[in-house]
Design a protein around this motif. Sequence first.
Motif, PDB file in Angstrom:
ATOM      1  N   GLY A   7       0.814  -1.214   0.000  1.00 42.76           N
ATOM      2  CA  GLY A   7       0.000   0.000   0.000  1.00 42.76           C
ATOM      3  C   GLY A   7       0.843   1.258   0.000  1.00 42.76           C
ATOM      4  N   VAL A   8       1.940   1.249   0.752  1.00 41.73           N
ATOM      5  CA  VAL A   8       2.809   2.425   0.835  1.00 41.73           C
ATOM      6  C   VAL A   8       3.365   2.790  -0.540  1.00 41.73           C
ATOM      7  N   VAL A   9       3.793   1.773  -1.298  1.00 44.39           N
ATOM      8  CA  VAL A   9       4.492   2.056  -2.563  1.00 44.39           C
ATOM      9  C   VAL A   9       3.590   1.989  -3.790  1.00 44.39           C
ATOM     10  N   MET A  10       2.417   1.370  -3.662  1.00 47.40           N
ATOM     11  CA  MET A  10       1.558   1.206  -4.833  1.00 47.40           C
ATOM     12  C   MET A  10       1.026   2.552  -5.329  1.00 47.40           C
ATOM     13  N   GLY A  11       0.400   3.298  -4.437  1.00 44.41           N
ATOM     14  CA  GLY A  11      -0.135   4.587  -4.843  1.00 44.41           C
ATOM     15  C   GLY A  11       0.969   5.557  -5.211  1.00 44.41           C
ATOM     16  N   GLY A  12       2.081   5.489  -4.478  1.00 47.52           N
ATOM     17  CA  GLY A  12       3.180   6.400  -4.733  1.00 47.52           C
ATOM     18  C   GLY A  12       3.784   6.222  -6.112  1.00 47.52           C
ATOM     19  N   ILE A  13       4.031   4.990  -6.506  1.00 43.95           N
ATOM     20  CA  ILE A  13       4.696   4.763  -7.785  1.00 43.95           C
ATOM     21  C   ILE A  13       3.784   5.103  -8.951  1.00 43.95           C
ATOM     22  N   GLN A  14       2.482   4.898  -8.820  1.00 44.53           N
ATOM     23  CA  GLN A  14       1.554   5.226  -9.901  1.00 44.53           C
ATOM     24  C   GLN A  14       1.414   6.739 -10.077  1.00 44.53           C
ATOM     25  N   ALA A  15       1.187   7.425  -8.954  1.00 47.91           N
ATOM     26  CA  ALA A  15       0.990   8.875  -9.029  1.00 47.91           C
ATOM     27  C   ALA A  15       2.253   9.586  -9.502  1.00 47.91           C
ATOM     28  N   LEU A  16       3.395   9.195  -8.950  1.00 45.94           N
ATOM     29  CA  LEU A  16       4.639   9.867  -9.303  1.00 45.94           C
ATOM     30  C   LEU A  16       5.079   9.542 -10.725  1.00 45.94           C
ATOM     31  N   SER A  17       4.813   8.338 -11.182  1.00 39.06           N
ATOM     32  CA  SER A  17       5.162   7.972 -12.561  1.00 39.06           C
ATOM     33  C   SER A  17       4.386   8.833 -13.543  1.00 39.06           C
ATOM     34  N   ARG A  18       3.114   9.035 -13.270  1.00 29.59           N
ATOM     35  CA  ARG A  18       2.266   9.834 -14.151  1.00 29.59           C
ATOM     36  C   ARG A  18       2.733  11.286 -14.210  1.00 29.59           C
ATOM     37  N   SER A  19       2.995  11.876 -13.055  1.00 28.33           N
ATOM     38  CA  SER A  19       3.388  13.285 -13.039  1.00 28.33           C
ATOM     39  C   SER A  19       4.807  13.483 -13.558  1.00 28.33           C
ATOM     40  N   THR A  20       5.692  12.506 -13.328  1.00 25.96           N
ATOM     41  CA  THR A  20       7.061  12.614 -13.827  1.00 25.96           C
ATOM     42  C   THR A  20       7.075  12.611 -15.347  1.00 25.96           C
ATOM     43  N   TYR A  21       6.291  11.738 -15.935  1.00 30.57           N
ATOM     44  CA  TYR A  21       6.187  11.702 -17.395  1.00 30.57           C
ATOM     45  C   TYR A  21       5.691  13.041 -17.930  1.00 30.57           C
ATOM     46  N   SER A  22       4.685  13.585 -17.272  1.00 28.48           N
ATOM     47  CA  SER A  22       4.129  14.869 -17.708  1.00 28.48           C
ATOM     48  C   SER A  22       5.186  15.971 -17.668  1.00 28.48           C
ATOM     49  N   LYS A  23       6.042  15.947 -16.652  1.00 27.60           N
ATOM     50  CA  LYS A  23       7.077  16.970 -16.512  1.00 27.60           C
ATOM     51  C   LYS A  23       8.152  16.872 -17.597  1.00 27.60           C
ATOM     52  N   PHE A  24       8.413  15.657 -18.075  1.00 26.05           N
ATOM     53  CA  PHE A  24       9.451  15.465 -19.086  1.00 26.05           C
ATOM     54  C   PHE A  24       8.968  15.765 -20.502  1.00 26.05           C
ATOM     55  N   LEU A  25       7.657  15.992 -20.662  1.00 26.09           N
ATOM     56  CA  LEU A  25       7.145  16.240 -22.012  1.00 26.09           C
ATOM     57  C   LEU A  25       7.713  17.542 -22.572  1.00 26.09           C
ATOM     58  N   PRO A  26       7.998  17.566 -23.885  1.00 30.01           N
ATOM     59  CA  PRO A  26       8.435  18.820 -24.505  1.00 30.01           C
ATOM     60  C   PRO A  26       7.268  19.799 -24.574  1.00 30.01           C
ATOM     61  N   GLU A  27       7.546  21.039 -24.878  1.00 33.45           N
ATOM     62  CA  GLU A  27       6.487  22.028 -25.023  1.00 33.45           C
ATOM     63  C   GLU A  27       5.599  21.638 -26.198  1.00 33.45           C
ATOM     64  N   THR A  28       4.358  21.262 -25.917  1.00 34.58           N
ATOM     65  CA  THR A  28       3.456  20.802 -26.967  1.00 34.58           C
ATOM     66  C   THR A  28       2.015  20.928 -26.512  1.00 34.58           C
TER      67      THR A  28
END
Length: 441
Positions: free
Chosen positions: A359-380
Amino acid sequence: MEKVLALKGSKKLLNAWAFYDWANSVYSLVISSAIFPIFYGALFRVAEIEKVTILGGEIARAPLISYVTSLAFVFIAIITPLVSGIADYLGNKKIFLQFFCYLGALSCIGLYWFSLENIYFGLTCYFFGLVGFWVSFAINNSYLPDIAFPEQQDGISAKGFSLGYVGSVILLVFNLAMVMQPAVFGITDSGGEVAEVKAMKYSFISVGIWWILFSQYTFLHLPKGYKKEGARTNIVLNGFKELKSVWKQLGAETQLKRYLGAFFVYSMAVQTIMLIATYFGEEEINWGTDSERTTGLIISILVIQIVAIFGATITARASKSYGNIKTLIVINLIWMLLCIYAYFLQTPMDFYIAAGFVGVVMGGIQALSRSTYSKFLPETTDTTSFFSFYDVAEKIGIVIGTFLYGAVAQLTGSMRNSTIFLGLFFLVGMFLLTRVNKKSR
Protein backbone atom coordinates in the motif's frame (compact mmCIF):
# COMPACT_ATOMS: atom_id res chain seq x y z
CA MET A 1 -8.02 25.35 -26.17
CA GLU A 2 -8.56 28.93 -25.05
CA LYS A 3 -10.85 27.73 -22.31
CA VAL A 4 -8.19 25.23 -21.18
CA LEU A 5 -5.55 27.94 -21.01
CA ALA A 6 -7.89 30.27 -19.16
CA LEU A 7 -8.72 27.67 -16.53
CA LYS A 8 -5.34 25.96 -16.30
CA GLY A 9 -4.21 25.65 -12.72
CA SER A 10 -7.54 26.70 -11.21
CA LYS A 11 -8.65 24.85 -8.10
CA LYS A 12 -12.04 23.92 -9.58
CA LEU A 13 -10.50 22.40 -12.72
CA LEU A 14 -7.80 20.52 -10.82
CA ASN A 15 -10.35 19.06 -8.39
CA ALA A 16 -12.69 18.07 -11.21
CA TRP A 17 -9.87 16.22 -12.96
CA ALA A 18 -8.73 14.47 -9.78
CA PHE A 19 -12.31 13.51 -8.90
CA TYR A 20 -12.48 11.09 -11.85
CA ASP A 21 -10.17 8.84 -9.83
CA TRP A 22 -12.84 8.85 -7.11
CA ALA A 23 -15.41 7.80 -9.71
CA ASN A 24 -13.56 5.03 -11.55
CA SER A 25 -11.23 3.56 -8.91
CA VAL A 26 -14.07 1.48 -7.49
CA TYR A 27 -13.68 -0.66 -10.60
CA SER A 28 -10.02 -1.47 -9.97
CA LEU A 29 -10.72 -2.34 -6.34
CA VAL A 30 -14.11 -4.08 -6.32
CA ILE A 31 -13.97 -5.72 -9.75
CA SER A 32 -10.26 -6.30 -10.43
CA SER A 33 -8.90 -6.87 -6.94
CA ALA A 34 -11.55 -7.86 -4.43
CA ILE A 35 -15.09 -9.06 -5.05
CA PHE A 36 -14.95 -10.35 -8.62
CA PRO A 37 -11.96 -12.74 -8.16
CA ILE A 38 -13.69 -14.24 -5.11
CA PHE A 39 -17.03 -14.40 -6.95
CA TYR A 40 -15.39 -16.01 -9.98
CA GLY A 41 -13.77 -18.71 -7.84
CA ALA A 42 -17.02 -19.28 -5.92
CA LEU A 43 -18.93 -20.02 -9.15
CA PHE A 44 -16.61 -22.92 -9.90
CA ARG A 45 -16.45 -24.18 -6.31
CA VAL A 46 -20.24 -24.22 -5.97
CA ALA A 47 -20.54 -26.09 -9.28
CA GLU A 48 -17.70 -28.39 -8.13
CA ILE A 49 -15.86 -28.06 -11.43
CA GLU A 50 -12.50 -26.62 -12.46
CA LYS A 51 -12.96 -26.45 -16.23
CA VAL A 52 -15.52 -25.14 -18.70
CA THR A 53 -15.96 -25.71 -22.40
CA ILE A 54 -15.04 -22.66 -24.47
CA LEU A 55 -15.04 -22.70 -28.27
CA GLY A 56 -15.18 -26.47 -28.28
CA GLY A 57 -12.29 -27.03 -25.86
CA GLU A 58 -11.99 -27.41 -22.11
CA ILE A 59 -10.09 -24.80 -20.15
CA ALA A 60 -9.45 -24.33 -16.43
CA ARG A 61 -10.85 -21.28 -14.68
CA ALA A 62 -7.52 -19.59 -13.88
CA PRO A 63 -6.06 -19.71 -17.42
CA LEU A 64 -9.45 -18.68 -18.83
CA ILE A 65 -9.66 -15.39 -16.95
CA SER A 66 -5.94 -14.78 -17.58
CA TYR A 67 -6.36 -15.18 -21.33
CA VAL A 68 -9.39 -12.87 -21.41
CA THR A 69 -7.43 -10.29 -19.41
CA SER A 70 -4.43 -10.50 -21.74
CA LEU A 71 -6.67 -10.25 -24.80
CA ALA A 72 -8.36 -7.18 -23.32
CA PHE A 73 -5.03 -5.44 -22.84
CA VAL A 74 -3.98 -6.25 -26.40
CA PHE A 75 -7.25 -4.64 -27.54
CA ILE A 76 -6.65 -1.64 -25.27
CA ALA A 77 -3.14 -1.16 -26.67
CA ILE A 78 -4.59 -1.13 -30.21
CA ILE A 79 -7.64 1.04 -29.60
CA THR A 80 -5.95 3.74 -27.51
CA PRO A 81 -4.06 5.29 -30.47
CA LEU A 82 -7.20 5.00 -32.62
CA VAL A 83 -9.11 7.02 -30.05
CA SER A 84 -6.25 9.50 -29.88
CA GLY A 85 -6.35 10.08 -33.65
CA ILE A 86 -10.11 10.60 -33.78
CA ALA A 87 -9.97 12.88 -30.71
CA ASP A 88 -7.39 15.02 -32.51
CA TYR A 89 -9.67 15.25 -35.53
CA LEU A 90 -12.74 16.18 -33.52
CA GLY A 91 -10.93 18.34 -30.99
CA ASN A 92 -13.04 16.64 -28.34
CA LYS A 93 -11.46 14.01 -26.14
CA LYS A 94 -14.04 14.52 -23.41
CA ILE A 95 -16.67 12.73 -25.50
CA PHE A 96 -14.41 9.65 -25.58
CA LEU A 97 -13.80 9.91 -21.86
CA GLN A 98 -17.56 9.80 -21.39
CA PHE A 99 -18.08 6.95 -23.85
CA PHE A 100 -15.52 4.63 -22.28
CA CYS A 101 -16.66 5.59 -18.80
CA TYR A 102 -20.21 4.51 -19.64
CA LEU A 103 -18.99 1.41 -21.49
CA GLY A 104 -17.03 0.29 -18.43
CA ALA A 105 -19.78 1.14 -15.96
CA LEU A 106 -22.54 -0.62 -17.91
CA SER A 107 -20.27 -3.65 -18.34
CA CYS A 108 -19.88 -3.78 -14.55
CA ILE A 109 -23.66 -3.79 -14.19
CA GLY A 110 -23.78 -6.56 -16.81
CA LEU A 111 -21.60 -8.75 -14.58
CA TYR A 112 -24.71 -9.25 -12.46
CA TRP A 113 -25.72 -11.87 -15.04
CA PHE A 114 -22.32 -13.58 -15.05
CA SER A 115 -22.81 -17.34 -14.68
CA LEU A 116 -21.30 -20.54 -16.00
CA GLU A 117 -24.41 -20.98 -18.16
CA ASN A 118 -23.94 -17.48 -19.63
CA ILE A 119 -20.14 -17.69 -19.72
CA TYR A 120 -19.75 -15.89 -23.06
CA PHE A 121 -21.89 -12.94 -21.98
CA GLY A 122 -20.15 -12.76 -18.61
CA LEU A 123 -16.67 -12.81 -20.11
CA THR A 124 -17.72 -10.16 -22.64
CA CYS A 125 -18.81 -7.87 -19.80
CA TYR A 126 -15.56 -8.57 -17.97
CA PHE A 127 -13.63 -7.79 -21.19
CA PHE A 128 -15.37 -4.45 -21.85
CA GLY A 129 -15.18 -3.49 -18.19
CA LEU A 130 -11.41 -3.65 -18.51
CA VAL A 131 -11.50 -1.72 -21.78
CA GLY A 132 -13.76 1.00 -20.40
CA PHE A 133 -11.68 1.48 -17.28
CA TRP A 134 -8.23 1.57 -18.88
CA VAL A 135 -9.06 3.63 -21.96
CA SER A 136 -10.98 6.25 -19.96
CA PHE A 137 -8.12 6.28 -17.46
CA ALA A 138 -5.66 6.94 -20.30
CA ILE A 139 -7.77 9.81 -21.66
CA ASN A 140 -8.08 11.36 -18.22
CA ASN A 141 -4.29 11.10 -17.78
CA SER A 142 -3.77 13.01 -21.03
CA TYR A 143 -5.52 16.03 -19.50
CA LEU A 144 -2.88 16.44 -16.77
CA PRO A 145 -0.46 18.80 -18.59
CA ASP A 146 -3.48 20.68 -19.99
CA ILE A 147 -5.05 21.46 -16.63
CA ALA A 148 -2.05 21.75 -14.30
CA PHE A 149 1.23 23.67 -14.38
CA PRO A 150 4.43 21.60 -13.84
CA GLU A 151 4.76 22.61 -10.20
CA GLN A 152 1.16 21.45 -9.55
CA GLN A 153 1.32 18.08 -11.28
CA ASP A 154 2.91 15.92 -8.56
CA GLY A 155 0.43 17.16 -5.95
CA ILE A 156 -2.72 16.88 -8.04
CA SER A 157 -1.70 13.48 -9.42
CA ALA A 158 -1.22 12.20 -5.87
CA LYS A 159 -4.52 13.79 -4.84
CA GLY A 160 -6.29 11.93 -7.65
CA PHE A 161 -4.95 8.57 -6.52
CA SER A 162 -5.73 9.37 -2.89
CA LEU A 163 -9.31 10.28 -3.77
CA GLY A 164 -9.56 7.03 -5.69
CA TYR A 165 -8.40 5.00 -2.70
CA VAL A 166 -10.80 6.74 -0.32
CA GLY A 167 -13.81 6.35 -2.61
CA SER A 168 -13.09 2.75 -3.49
CA VAL A 169 -12.60 1.79 0.17
CA ILE A 170 -15.95 3.35 1.09
CA LEU A 171 -17.78 1.32 -1.55
CA LEU A 172 -15.82 -1.86 -0.79
CA VAL A 173 -16.71 -1.63 2.91
CA PHE A 174 -20.37 -1.29 1.95
CA ASN A 175 -20.08 -4.27 -0.42
CA LEU A 176 -18.22 -6.27 2.19
CA ALA A 177 -21.05 -5.67 4.64
CA MET A 178 -23.51 -6.99 2.03
CA VAL A 179 -21.42 -10.12 1.42
CA MET A 180 -20.79 -10.89 5.09
CA GLN A 181 -24.32 -10.03 6.32
CA PRO A 182 -26.64 -10.36 3.30
CA ALA A 183 -29.75 -10.89 5.45
CA VAL A 184 -29.36 -7.39 6.92
CA PHE A 185 -29.77 -6.03 3.37
CA GLY A 186 -32.72 -8.30 2.60
CA ILE A 187 -30.65 -10.65 0.43
CA THR A 188 -31.55 -14.30 0.89
CA ASP A 189 -30.94 -17.63 -0.82
CA SER A 190 -33.17 -18.04 -3.85
CA GLY A 191 -33.24 -19.82 -7.19
CA GLY A 192 -30.47 -22.17 -6.11
CA GLU A 193 -28.15 -19.22 -5.50
CA VAL A 194 -26.68 -18.56 -2.06
CA ALA A 195 -27.16 -15.12 -0.53
CA GLU A 196 -23.42 -14.33 -0.38
CA VAL A 197 -23.02 -14.84 -4.13
CA LYS A 198 -26.11 -12.72 -4.83
CA ALA A 199 -24.63 -9.96 -2.66
CA MET A 200 -21.45 -10.07 -4.75
CA LYS A 201 -23.53 -9.64 -7.90
CA TYR A 202 -25.29 -6.63 -6.38
CA SER A 203 -21.86 -5.15 -5.67
CA PHE A 204 -21.13 -5.17 -9.42
CA ILE A 205 -24.24 -3.04 -9.98
CA SER A 206 -23.14 -0.65 -7.25
CA VAL A 207 -19.78 -0.14 -9.02
CA GLY A 208 -21.49 0.78 -12.29
CA ILE A 209 -23.85 3.23 -10.64
CA TRP A 210 -21.08 4.82 -8.55
CA TRP A 211 -18.84 5.21 -11.61
CA ILE A 212 -21.54 6.90 -13.72
CA LEU A 213 -22.86 9.09 -10.92
CA PHE A 214 -19.60 10.59 -9.64
CA SER A 215 -18.00 11.06 -13.07
CA GLN A 216 -20.59 13.74 -13.84
CA TYR A 217 -18.66 16.31 -11.78
CA THR A 218 -15.57 15.70 -13.91
CA PHE A 219 -17.55 15.88 -17.15
CA LEU A 220 -19.15 19.15 -16.05
CA HIS A 221 -15.87 21.02 -15.64
CA LEU A 222 -13.30 19.41 -17.95
CA PRO A 223 -12.88 21.19 -21.31
CA LYS A 224 -13.38 19.32 -24.56
CA GLY A 225 -9.71 19.36 -25.50
CA TYR A 226 -7.52 20.65 -28.28
CA LYS A 227 -8.27 20.32 -31.99
CA LYS A 228 -5.00 19.50 -33.70
CA GLU A 229 -4.31 21.07 -37.07
CA GLY A 230 -3.69 18.63 -39.90
CA ALA A 231 -5.68 15.81 -38.30
CA ARG A 232 -8.42 15.84 -40.90
CA THR A 233 -7.06 13.07 -43.11
CA ASN A 234 -6.51 9.37 -42.39
CA ILE A 235 -8.54 9.67 -39.22
CA VAL A 236 -8.38 5.98 -38.35
CA LEU A 237 -4.62 5.65 -38.84
CA ASN A 238 -3.80 9.11 -37.52
CA GLY A 239 -3.36 7.86 -33.97
CA PHE A 240 -0.73 5.34 -35.06
CA LYS A 241 1.00 8.04 -37.08
CA GLU A 242 1.01 10.19 -33.97
CA LEU A 243 2.65 7.36 -32.02
CA LYS A 244 5.28 7.12 -34.75
CA SER A 245 5.74 10.89 -34.53
CA VAL A 246 6.15 10.69 -30.75
CA TRP A 247 8.69 7.89 -31.22
CA LYS A 248 10.71 10.10 -33.58
CA GLN A 249 10.55 13.02 -31.16
CA LEU A 250 11.99 10.80 -28.43
CA GLY A 251 15.26 10.78 -30.36
CA ALA A 252 15.78 14.42 -29.42
CA GLU A 253 14.32 14.05 -25.92
CA THR A 254 17.02 11.99 -24.19
CA GLN A 255 15.68 12.31 -20.66
CA LEU A 256 12.13 11.47 -21.69
CA LYS A 257 13.33 8.46 -23.68
CA ARG A 258 15.38 7.14 -20.79
CA TYR A 259 12.54 7.68 -18.35
CA LEU A 260 10.07 5.83 -20.62
CA GLY A 261 12.45 2.88 -20.83
CA ALA A 262 12.68 2.67 -17.05
CA PHE A 263 8.92 3.14 -16.67
CA PHE A 264 8.19 0.36 -19.18
CA VAL A 265 10.30 -2.12 -17.21
CA TYR A 266 9.17 -1.42 -13.65
CA SER A 267 5.54 -0.72 -14.60
CA MET A 268 5.44 -4.17 -16.18
CA ALA A 269 6.06 -5.64 -12.75
CA VAL A 270 3.83 -3.23 -10.80
CA GLN A 271 0.76 -3.79 -12.95
CA THR A 272 1.28 -7.56 -13.02
CA ILE A 273 1.45 -7.66 -9.22
CA MET A 274 -1.72 -5.60 -8.93
CA LEU A 275 -3.56 -7.96 -11.26
CA ILE A 276 -2.44 -11.25 -9.68
CA ALA A 277 -2.02 -10.36 -5.99
CA THR A 278 -5.45 -11.69 -4.99
CA TYR A 279 -4.93 -14.93 -6.90
CA PHE A 280 -1.50 -15.36 -5.29
CA GLY A 281 -2.95 -14.84 -1.83
CA GLU A 282 -5.80 -17.25 -2.49
CA GLU A 283 -3.51 -20.04 -3.65
CA GLU A 284 -0.28 -19.67 -1.66
CA ILE A 285 -1.41 -18.56 1.83
CA ASN A 286 -2.63 -21.02 4.48
CA TRP A 287 -5.97 -19.40 5.30
CA GLY A 288 -7.78 -22.38 6.78
CA THR A 289 -11.47 -22.34 5.80
CA ASP A 290 -13.06 -20.80 2.69
CA SER A 291 -14.74 -18.18 4.88
CA GLU A 292 -11.39 -17.20 6.42
CA ARG A 293 -9.88 -17.00 2.95
CA THR A 294 -12.59 -14.62 1.70
CA THR A 295 -12.42 -12.41 4.78
CA GLY A 296 -8.63 -12.43 4.86
CA LEU A 297 -8.23 -11.46 1.22
CA ILE A 298 -10.70 -8.59 1.49
CA ILE A 299 -9.05 -7.33 4.70
CA SER A 300 -5.68 -7.42 2.92
CA ILE A 301 -7.04 -5.40 0.02
CA LEU A 302 -8.57 -2.87 2.42
CA VAL A 303 -5.21 -2.54 4.18
CA ILE A 304 -3.54 -1.83 0.82
CA GLN A 305 -6.10 0.80 -0.12
CA ILE A 306 -6.07 2.61 3.23
CA VAL A 307 -2.28 2.70 3.46
CA ALA A 308 -2.05 3.76 -0.19
CA ILE A 309 -3.94 6.97 0.63
CA PHE A 310 -1.03 8.04 2.79
CA GLY A 311 1.57 6.45 0.51
CA ALA A 312 0.64 8.66 -2.44
CA THR A 313 0.78 11.79 -0.27
CA ILE A 314 4.11 10.85 1.35
CA THR A 315 5.61 10.13 -2.06
CA ALA A 316 4.53 13.51 -3.41
CA ARG A 317 6.20 15.23 -0.45
CA ALA A 318 9.35 13.13 -0.85
CA SER A 319 9.56 14.09 -4.51
CA LYS A 320 9.54 17.77 -3.53
CA SER A 321 12.47 17.27 -1.17
CA TYR A 322 14.56 14.74 -3.09
CA GLY A 323 13.30 14.93 -6.65
CA ASN A 324 11.10 12.58 -8.68
CA ILE A 325 13.78 10.25 -9.99
CA LYS A 326 15.53 9.64 -6.65
CA THR A 327 12.15 8.97 -5.04
CA LEU A 328 11.20 6.51 -7.78
CA ILE A 329 14.51 4.67 -7.33
CA VAL A 330 13.81 4.19 -3.61
CA ILE A 331 10.26 3.01 -4.34
CA ASN A 332 11.59 0.48 -6.86
CA LEU A 333 14.01 -0.79 -4.22
CA ILE A 334 11.14 -1.32 -1.77
CA TRP A 335 9.16 -3.15 -4.47
CA MET A 336 12.12 -5.45 -5.16
CA LEU A 337 12.47 -6.30 -1.46
CA LEU A 338 8.73 -6.99 -1.29
CA CYS A 339 9.03 -9.45 -4.17
CA ILE A 340 11.74 -11.33 -2.28
CA TYR A 341 9.63 -11.25 0.90
CA ALA A 342 6.62 -12.60 -1.02
CA TYR A 343 8.57 -15.76 -1.84
CA PHE A 344 8.59 -16.68 1.86
CA LEU A 345 4.95 -15.80 2.72
CA GLN A 346 3.07 -18.57 4.52
CA THR A 347 0.59 -17.24 7.10
CA PRO A 348 -2.22 -14.69 6.89
CA MET A 349 -0.16 -12.34 9.10
CA ASP A 350 2.72 -12.54 6.61
CA PHE A 351 0.30 -11.55 3.87
CA TYR A 352 -1.13 -8.65 5.91
CA ILE A 353 2.37 -7.27 6.52
CA ALA A 354 3.16 -7.50 2.81
CA ALA A 355 -0.15 -5.80 2.01
CA GLY A 356 0.74 -2.87 4.27
CA PHE A 357 4.07 -2.27 2.53
CA VAL A 358 2.50 -2.73 -0.90
CA GLY A 359 0.00 0.00 0.00
CA VAL A 360 2.81 2.43 0.83
CA VAL A 361 4.49 2.06 -2.56
CA MET A 362 1.56 1.21 -4.83
CA GLY A 363 -0.13 4.59 -4.84
CA GLY A 364 3.18 6.40 -4.73
CA ILE A 365 4.70 4.76 -7.78
CA GLN A 366 1.55 5.23 -9.90
CA ALA A 367 0.99 8.87 -9.03
CA LEU A 368 4.64 9.87 -9.30
CA SER A 369 5.16 7.97 -12.56
CA ARG A 370 2.27 9.83 -14.15
CA SER A 371 3.39 13.28 -13.04
CA THR A 372 7.06 12.61 -13.83
CA TYR A 373 6.19 11.70 -17.40
CA SER A 374 4.13 14.87 -17.71
CA LYS A 375 7.08 16.97 -16.51
CA PHE A 376 9.45 15.47 -19.09
CA LEU A 377 7.15 16.24 -22.01
CA PRO A 378 8.44 18.82 -24.51
CA GLU A 379 6.49 22.03 -25.02
CA THR A 380 3.46 20.80 -26.97
CA THR A 381 -0.31 21.04 -27.21
CA ASP A 382 -0.46 17.44 -28.42
CA THR A 383 -0.70 15.93 -24.96
CA THR A 384 -3.18 13.26 -26.10
CA SER A 385 -0.63 11.61 -28.41
CA PHE A 386 2.13 11.66 -25.82
CA PHE A 387 -0.10 10.13 -23.15
CA SER A 388 -1.43 7.66 -25.69
CA PHE A 389 2.15 6.55 -26.22
CA TYR A 390 2.62 6.33 -22.44
CA ASP A 391 -0.47 4.19 -21.99
CA VAL A 392 0.24 1.93 -24.97
CA ALA A 393 3.71 1.28 -23.52
CA GLU A 394 2.12 0.47 -20.16
CA LYS A 395 -0.43 -1.92 -21.67
CA ILE A 396 2.15 -3.75 -23.77
CA GLY A 397 4.14 -4.12 -20.58
CA ILE A 398 1.11 -5.64 -18.83
CA VAL A 399 0.64 -8.19 -21.62
CA ILE A 400 4.33 -9.16 -21.43
CA GLY A 401 4.43 -9.13 -17.63
CA THR A 402 1.33 -11.28 -17.10
CA PHE A 403 2.45 -13.73 -19.78
CA LEU A 404 5.94 -14.12 -18.30
CA TYR A 405 4.53 -14.42 -14.79
CA GLY A 406 2.24 -17.23 -15.90
CA ALA A 407 5.00 -18.92 -17.90
CA VAL A 408 7.44 -18.94 -14.96
CA ALA A 409 4.73 -20.24 -12.62
CA GLN A 410 3.81 -22.99 -15.08
CA LEU A 411 7.40 -24.03 -15.83
CA THR A 412 8.51 -24.06 -12.20
CA GLY A 413 5.23 -25.20 -10.69
CA SER A 414 5.03 -22.31 -8.20
CA MET A 415 3.76 -18.74 -8.23
CA ARG A 416 6.43 -17.96 -5.63
CA ASN A 417 9.19 -18.28 -8.21
CA SER A 418 7.37 -15.73 -10.34
CA THR A 419 7.62 -13.14 -7.57
CA ILE A 420 11.42 -13.41 -7.60
CA PHE A 421 11.32 -13.03 -11.37
CA LEU A 422 9.27 -9.83 -11.03
CA GLY A 423 11.79 -8.52 -8.51
CA LEU A 424 14.40 -8.54 -11.29
CA PHE A 425 12.28 -6.05 -13.24
CA PHE A 426 12.46 -3.59 -10.33
CA LEU A 427 16.23 -4.08 -10.15
CA VAL A 428 16.57 -3.26 -13.84
CA GLY A 429 14.13 -0.38 -13.41
CA MET A 430 16.32 1.14 -10.68
CA PHE A 431 19.39 0.92 -12.91
CA LEU A 432 17.58 2.58 -15.82
CA LEU A 433 16.28 5.35 -13.56
CA THR A 434 19.83 6.21 -12.48
CA ARG A 435 20.54 7.07 -16.12
CA VAL A 436 17.65 9.49 -16.56
CA ASN A 437 19.36 12.62 -15.26
CA LYS A 438 22.76 11.83 -16.78
CA LYS A 439 23.88 14.01 -19.65
CA SER A 440 23.99 12.33 -23.04
CA ARG A 441 27.26 12.36 -24.92
